[in-house]
Motif scaffolding. Structure first.
Motif, PDB file in Angstrom:
ATOM      1  N   GLY A   1       9.972  14.059  37.458  1.00  0.00           N
ATOM      2  CA  GLY A   1      10.080  12.604  37.558  1.00  0.00           C
ATOM      3  C   GLY A   1       8.862  11.956  38.191  1.00  0.00           C
ATOM      4  N   LEU A   2       7.695  12.606  38.049  1.00  0.00           N
ATOM      5  CA  LEU A   2       6.441  12.050  38.564  1.00  0.00           C
ATOM      6  C   LEU A   2       5.679  11.374  37.427  1.00  0.00           C
ATOM      7  N   ILE A   3       4.750  10.508  37.774  1.00  0.00           N
ATOM      8  CA  ILE A   3       3.896   9.877  36.764  1.00  0.00           C
ATOM      9  C   ILE A   3       2.641  10.726  36.609  1.00  0.00           C
ATOM     10  N   TYR A   4       2.354  11.140  35.376  1.00  0.00           N
ATOM     11  CA  TYR A   4       1.152  11.931  35.111  1.00  0.00           C
ATOM     12  C   TYR A   4      -0.046  10.992  34.961  1.00  0.00           C
ATOM     13  N   ILE A   5      -1.062  11.230  35.762  1.00  0.00           N
ATOM     14  CA  ILE A   5      -2.287  10.415  35.699  1.00  0.00           C
ATOM     15  C   ILE A   5      -3.359  11.206  34.952  1.00  0.00           C
ATOM     16  N   ASP A   6      -3.695  10.728  33.772  1.00  0.00           N
ATOM     17  CA  ASP A   6      -4.692  11.386  32.923  1.00  0.00           C
ATOM     18  C   ASP A   6      -6.085  10.873  33.314  1.00  0.00           C
ATOM     19  N   THR A   7      -6.760  11.595  34.222  1.00  0.00           N
ATOM     20  CA  THR A   7      -8.070  11.140  34.707  1.00  0.00           C
ATOM     21  C   THR A   7      -9.118  11.165  33.598  1.00  0.00           C
ATOM     22  N   GLY A   8      -8.984  12.115  32.666  1.00  0.00           N
ATOM     23  CA  GLY A   8      -9.927  12.186  31.541  1.00  0.00           C
ATOM     24  C   GLY A   8      -9.855  10.934  30.681  1.00  0.00           C
ATOM     25  N   ALA A   9      -8.636  10.435  30.469  1.00  0.00           N
ATOM     26  CA  ALA A   9      -8.463   9.216  29.666  1.00  0.00           C
ATOM     27  C   ALA A   9      -9.104   8.018  30.356  1.00  0.00           C
ATOM     28  N   MET A  10      -9.108   8.042  31.693  1.00  0.00           N
ATOM     29  CA  MET A  10      -9.721   6.936  32.431  1.00  0.00           C
ATOM     30  C   MET A  10     -11.240   6.917  32.229  1.00  0.00           C
ATOM     31  N   TYR A  11     -11.845   8.112  32.210  1.00  0.00           N
ATOM     32  CA  TYR A  11     -13.295   8.182  31.936  1.00  0.00           C
ATOM     33  C   TYR A  11     -13.585   7.738  30.504  1.00  0.00           C
ATOM     34  N   ARG A  12     -12.680   8.079  29.597  1.00  0.00           N
ATOM     35  CA  ARG A  12     -12.852   7.637  28.205  1.00  0.00           C
ATOM     36  C   ARG A  12     -12.769   6.112  28.101  1.00  0.00           C
ATOM     37  N   ALA A  13     -11.899   5.512  28.905  1.00  0.00           N
ATOM     38  CA  ALA A  13     -11.768   4.046  28.886  1.00  0.00           C
ATOM     39  C   ALA A  13     -13.077   3.384  29.326  1.00  0.00           C
ATOM     40  N   ILE A  14     -13.711   3.951  30.352  1.00  0.00           N
ATOM     41  CA  ILE A  14     -15.009   3.409  30.786  1.00  0.00           C
ATOM     42  C   ILE A  14     -16.056   3.645  29.695  1.00  0.00           C
ATOM     43  N   GLY A  15     -15.999   4.816  29.055  1.00  0.00           N
ATOM     44  CA  GLY A  15     -16.912   5.095  27.940  1.00  0.00           C
ATOM     45  C   GLY A  15     -16.767   4.055  26.839  1.00  0.00           C
ATOM     46  N   LEU A  16     -15.527   3.707  26.517  1.00  0.00           N
ATOM     47  CA  LEU A  16     -15.268   2.682  25.487  1.00  0.00           C
ATOM     48  C   LEU A  16     -15.809   1.327  25.933  1.00  0.00           C
ATOM     49  N   HIS A  17     -15.654   1.012  27.213  1.00  0.00           N
ATOM     50  CA  HIS A  17     -16.170  -0.253  27.766  1.00  0.00           C
ATOM     51  C   HIS A  17     -17.690  -0.335  27.591  1.00  0.00           C
ATOM     52  N   PHE A  18     -18.372   0.783  27.827  1.00  0.00           N
ATOM     53  CA  PHE A  18     -19.828   0.818  27.645  1.00  0.00           C
ATOM     54  C   PHE A  18     -20.193   0.590  26.177  1.00  0.00           C
ATOM     55  N   ILE A  19     -19.456   1.248  25.275  1.00  0.00           N
ATOM     56  CA  ILE A  19     -19.722   1.097  23.832  1.00  0.00           C
ATOM     57  C   ILE A  19     -19.473  -0.351  23.393  1.00  0.00           C
ATOM     58  N   ASN A  20     -18.353  -0.914  23.843  1.00  0.00           N
ATOM     59  CA  ASN A  20     -17.996  -2.292  23.458  1.00  0.00           C
ATOM     60  C   ASN A  20     -19.054  -3.296  23.876  1.00  0.00           C
ATOM     61  N   ASN A  21     -19.722  -2.993  25.005  1.00  0.00           N
ATOM     62  CA  ASN A  21     -20.699  -3.947  25.557  1.00  0.00           C
ATOM     63  C   ASN A  21     -22.153  -3.509  25.354  1.00  0.00           C
ATOM     64  N   ASP A  22     -22.339  -2.520  24.451  1.00  0.00           N
ATOM     65  CA  ASP A  22     -23.699  -2.034  24.122  1.00  0.00           C
ATOM     66  C   ASP A  22     -24.490  -1.643  25.370  1.00  0.00           C
ATOM     67  N   ILE A  23     -23.821  -0.954  26.287  1.00  0.00           N
ATOM     68  CA  ILE A  23     -24.493  -0.513  27.513  1.00  0.00           C
ATOM     69  C   ILE A  23     -24.784   0.981  27.404  1.00  0.00           C
ATOM     70  N   VAL A  24     -26.002   1.362  27.764  1.00  0.00           N
ATOM     71  CA  VAL A  24     -26.343   2.785  27.772  1.00  0.00           C
ATOM     72  C   VAL A  24     -26.329   3.259  29.227  1.00  0.00           C
ATOM     73  N   PRO A  25     -25.852   4.486  29.478  1.00  0.00           N
ATOM     74  CA  PRO A  25     -25.759   4.979  30.864  1.00  0.00           C
ATOM     75  C   PRO A  25     -27.083   4.966  31.611  1.00  0.00           C
ATOM     76  N   GLU A  26     -28.192   5.060  30.859  1.00  0.00           N
ATOM     77  CA  GLU A  26     -29.522   5.084  31.490  1.00  0.00           C
ATOM     78  C   GLU A  26     -29.882   3.740  32.129  1.00  0.00           C
ATOM     79  N   ASP A  27     -29.252   2.646  31.640  1.00  0.00           N
ATOM     80  CA  ASP A  27     -29.503   1.316  32.209  1.00  0.00           C
ATOM     81  C   ASP A  27     -28.584   1.134  33.410  1.00  0.00           C
TER      82      ASP A  27
END
Length: 222
Positions: free
Chosen positions: A27-53
Motif C-alpha cells: 500500500g505504498l506509492i511507487y516513485i519512479d525516479t527514472g521517469a522523473m529524469y525523462r520528464a526533464i529530458g522531455l522539457h529540454f526537448i520541448n524548449n530546444d535546450i541542449v544540456p551543454e547550455d
C-alpha cells in the motif's frame, strides 16, 4: 511525515519490478525516479535546450514542476501540469534523460522534488543513490543486488522473449562496465548505505524477493 523505503542497487538487479510489486502489496506509492529524469529530458526537448547550455538549462529547471499521481491504479507523470506519461517513453527522450541526469543542478532539483514526495506520502523509491543521498533518513533501506551472470541471464531472457538476437557474454560485460561506471561516478556514486539491508537475489525468484521485502517492512513497523 510519510513512511519511506529506499531501494538501491546495480543495473539489472530488478529494482523497479520489485519496487512496483512491493508497493502494491504494502500500500505504498511507487516513485519512479527514472521517469522523473525523462520528464526533464522531455522539457529540454520541448524548449530546444541542449544540456551543454548550462545557463539555459538552469533557467529551465528553476520554474519546473513534476508530479506523480495515481489514476485508476496507474502511475501518471505530470510535467508543468500536463500528463506526459506516454511521451516520456520515446527513445529520444530516454537519450536526453541520460544527458541531463549528469547535470548537478538537475539532480539537485529532482532530489528536492523526491524528498517532498516522501515527506507527504508513504513511498517506496528505487534508484542508485536513494538511501545514500535522496532519502538518507528513510525508515528502511534495501540494497538489492545479484551476481553479474544472473543479471545478464535475466536481461538475455527478456530480449530473447522479444525475438531480439543477443549474446549473454556481451550483456554481462556491459553490466560489469555499467557497475564500474555507477560506482565511480563523481556525483552520488552507487554504494550500499551503512544502514541498508543487503538482499542478494541471485538464488531467488520475484515472489521470494517481494516476500522478503514484506517481512522487512513489517519488522520496521514494530
Amino acid at each position: 511525515m510519510g513512511y519511506s523505503m529506499a531501494v538501491d542497487g546495480p543495473a539489472g538487479a530488478g529494482k523497479s519490478t520489485i519496487a512496483k510489486l512491493a508497493a502494491k502489496e504494502l500500500g505504498l506509492i511507487y516513485i519512479d525516479t527514472g521517469a522523473m529524469y525523462r520528464a526533464i529530458g522531455l522539457h529540454f526537448i520541448n524548449n530546444d535546450i541542449v544540456p551543454e547550455d548550462s545557463e539555459a538549462a538552469k533557467i529551465a529547471c528553476d520554474g519546473l514542476s513534476i508530479n506523480i499521481k495515481y489514476e485508476e491504479g496507474i502511475q501518471q507523470i505530470y510535467l508543468n501540469g500536463e500528463n506526459v506519461s506516454a511521451r516520456i517513453r520515446m527513445e529520444e527522450v530516454g537519450k536526453m534523460a541520460s544527458a541531463v541526469a549528469k547535470l548537478p543542478f538537475v539532480r539537485s532539483k529532482l532530489v528536492d522534488i523526491q524528498r517532498q514526495l516522501a515527506k507527504n506520502e508513504n513511498v517506496i523509491m528505487d534508484g542508485r543513490d536513494i538511501g545514500t543521498c535522496v532519502l538518507p533518513d528513510a525508515n528502511v533501506k534495501i540494497y538489492l543486488t545479484a551476481n553479474s551472470r544472473v543479471r545478464a541471464q535475466r536481461r538475455y531472457n527478456e530480449l530473447v522473449e522479444k525475438n531480439i538476437k543477443c549474446d549473454i557474454d556481451e550483456i554481462e560485460a556491459s553490466i560489469i562496465a555499467r557497475d564500474y561506471e555507477d560506482m565511480h561516478r563523481e556525483i552520488s556514486p552507487l554504494r550500499q548505505a551503512d544502514d541498508a539491508i543487503l538482499l542478494d537475489t541471485s538464488d531467488m525468484d520475484i515472489a521470494m524477493v517481494v516476500n522478503s521485502i514484506k517481512n522487512i517492512y513489517e519488522e520496521s513497523l514494530k
